[in-house]
Design an enzyme around this catalytic site. Structure first.
Site: not given
Length: 494
Positions: A263, A256, A337
């Protein structure tokens, strides 16, 4: 460590290079340590939890445990093995530890601790050391002087071996570098498990199949990666009539980057661990199959890589999930999610389960809220969440706490242009709002049967703690294995 074996012999009848002794509650006047009491005191050993003292001349290593409870014995056994790393001892022996003449839970924990503490991940080391324990031999000689029920003791140790090996199996997957563990790699692991166990079956959905299923949220997350996403359905069907049916859903983000909501560099390191939930599902199915539980278990894993590129999904996109709900994307780093939303819908459509549990390294907010070592457990109903909490905290030695849903926090997920937003409009309560987002994809039939387990804290910690090493812990495996064992016995929930 390779093996643990139970011997129907006294300690002095077992050959070994060294003996492991657990000093419980700082009591040196017990059968395994009274002869060395003065030496230990001279060495400054006081018997604090996990404190070790090697008396090489006596060929013994001592480790402290605050009590004879499973959690303390498991951690002590692990730390004794860890302290022997690099010392050159190959075979160790130790007595049995039980909290009650007829309760083998501590003995199982002892076996788990030995294997969990002996875990090493040296796949990428060019020089591999062989100076570690290979075997531990457990004697029937018991700490309190209890006469062991030999078959019961053997069963406890065997179960401890199964759960610990499944945990270490998951640690290996999670610790594997992202370029060596893609969605297709996770498919291969699932297929290898199914090949080994006659009651395990695997089905895999590729991109084309997921498009037909309408899994647009998951596919959006995967779009910028050169590695195609996969949905893995690994199922265990026992030979006898199952007493219950359970579905497990795992977040399998093999890496990720955060997507276009990139990030920071420091936060991107360790993101190989974002597959911990999906990896846990694989480990749990491995344990269930080896334990031959009379329970039907289905594991669903969304194996995806979240990357950046010209085809990446964007903040401001609106995605339509499998159940028809539309999602406004406000942050592409809230991707887990989105993957779970579609996988949960698929799992509920495929299997009408008595219980539905999902595992995910879902939110940094959960780590902030409850610390690195604790999982957050959420859901609409008390019964499934209480089962998880009891299995984790009382049986498995994993720490978990309940986070309650809040109707006011639900309002923070409101979108002006879609049915729901993928992030909250407040920085507070992030673990709960993420769980509530998932709740939007739980159908009415499963609302009272579902629990969400956020393992973001304990799944990967960069220093040893308790029975866990640097890196992946295998969080979720032991707690769910114990829950399923309890459920298979028809025990009332706690």
């Amino acid at each position: 460590m390779k093996t643990i074996k139970f011997y129907e012999k006294l300690l002095n009848e077992i050959d070994a290079d060294i003996e492991i002794v657990i000093v419980v509650n700082k009591n040196f006047d017990q059968r395994f340590s009274d002869a060395e009491k003065e030496l230990l005191e001279e060495a400054g050993f006081v018997g604090e939890q996990d404190e070790t003292c090697l008396l090489a001349e006596k060929r013994k290593i001592f480790v402290g445990a605050d009590s004879i409870k499973s959690a303390d014995i498991r951690s002590a056994a692990a730390n004794a093995v860890r302290a022997l790393e690099g010392k050159g001892y190959k075979i160790a022996k130790m007595g049995s530890y039980m909290s009650h003449p007829t309760c083998t839970a501590t003995l199982r924990a002892q076996a788990e601790g030995l294997l969990l503490g002996g875990y090493r991940f040296d796949r990428y080391k060019s020089k591999k050391s062989d100076k570690h324990l290979h075997k531990v031999r457990i004697s029937l000689e018991e700490y309190n002087g209890y006469a062991l029920d030999i078959p019961a003791a053997q069963r406890a140790i065997d179960k401890g071996i199964v759960s610990a090996e499944a945990t270490n199996f998951v640690r290996d997957i999670v610790n594997t570098a992202p370029d060596d563990c893609t969605p297709e790699t996770m498919v291969q692991i699932a297929r290898e498990l199914a090949d080994k166990e006659v009651h395990l079956n695997v089905e895999v959905l590729d991109t084309k199949a997921m498009k037909k299923e309408g899994m647009n949220a998951l596919l959006a997350v995967a779009r910028a990666s050169r590695h195609e996403p996969r949905l893995i359905h690994l199922s265990y069907i026992p030979k006898e009539k199952p007493v219950a049916t359970v579905s497990l859903v795992g977040k399998g983000l093999t890496y990720d980057s955060g997507g276009l909501s990139l990030k920071p560099a420091d936060y991107m390191v360790t993101m190989k661990a974002d597959k911990s939930g999906g990896s846990a599902v694989l480990g749990i199915l491995k344990a269930v199959a080896e334990l031959h539980l009379p329970i039907e278990v289905h594991g669903f894993i969304g194996a995806v890589e979240n990357m950046i590129g010209g085809d990446a999904y964007k903040p401001d996109d609106v995605l339509k999930a499998k159940n028809g709900k539309t999602i406004e994307v406000r942050n592409t780093d809230a991707e887990g999610r989105l993957v779970l939303a579609d996988v949960l819908c698929y799992a509920q459509e495929k299997v009408k389960a008595d219980y539905l549990f999902d595992f995910a390294t879902l939110t940094g907010a959960c780590v902030v809220g409850v610390g690195q070592y604790t999982s957050g457990v959420m859901g609409f109903a008390a019964e499934p969440t209480n089962r998880v909490l009891y299995a984790a905290n009382t049986l498995a030695g994993e720490m978990a706490t309940k986070l309650d849903f809040n109707r006011f926090l639900r309002k923070t997920l409101k979108s002006e242009i879609a049915d729901i937003c993928n992030i909250s409009n407040t920085r507070y309560g992030g673990a709960i709002t993420a769980g509530m987002f998932l709740g939007e994809f739980i159908d009415e039939e499963h609302k009272e049967k579902w629990a969400h387990i956020d393992i973001a804290g304990p799944a990967f910690v960069e220093h040893p703690w308790g029975e866990n090493p640097h890196g992946a812990s295998g969080a979720g495996v032991r707690m769910m294995t114990r829950l399923l064992e309890k459920l298979a016995r028809g025990d009332a929930h706690k």
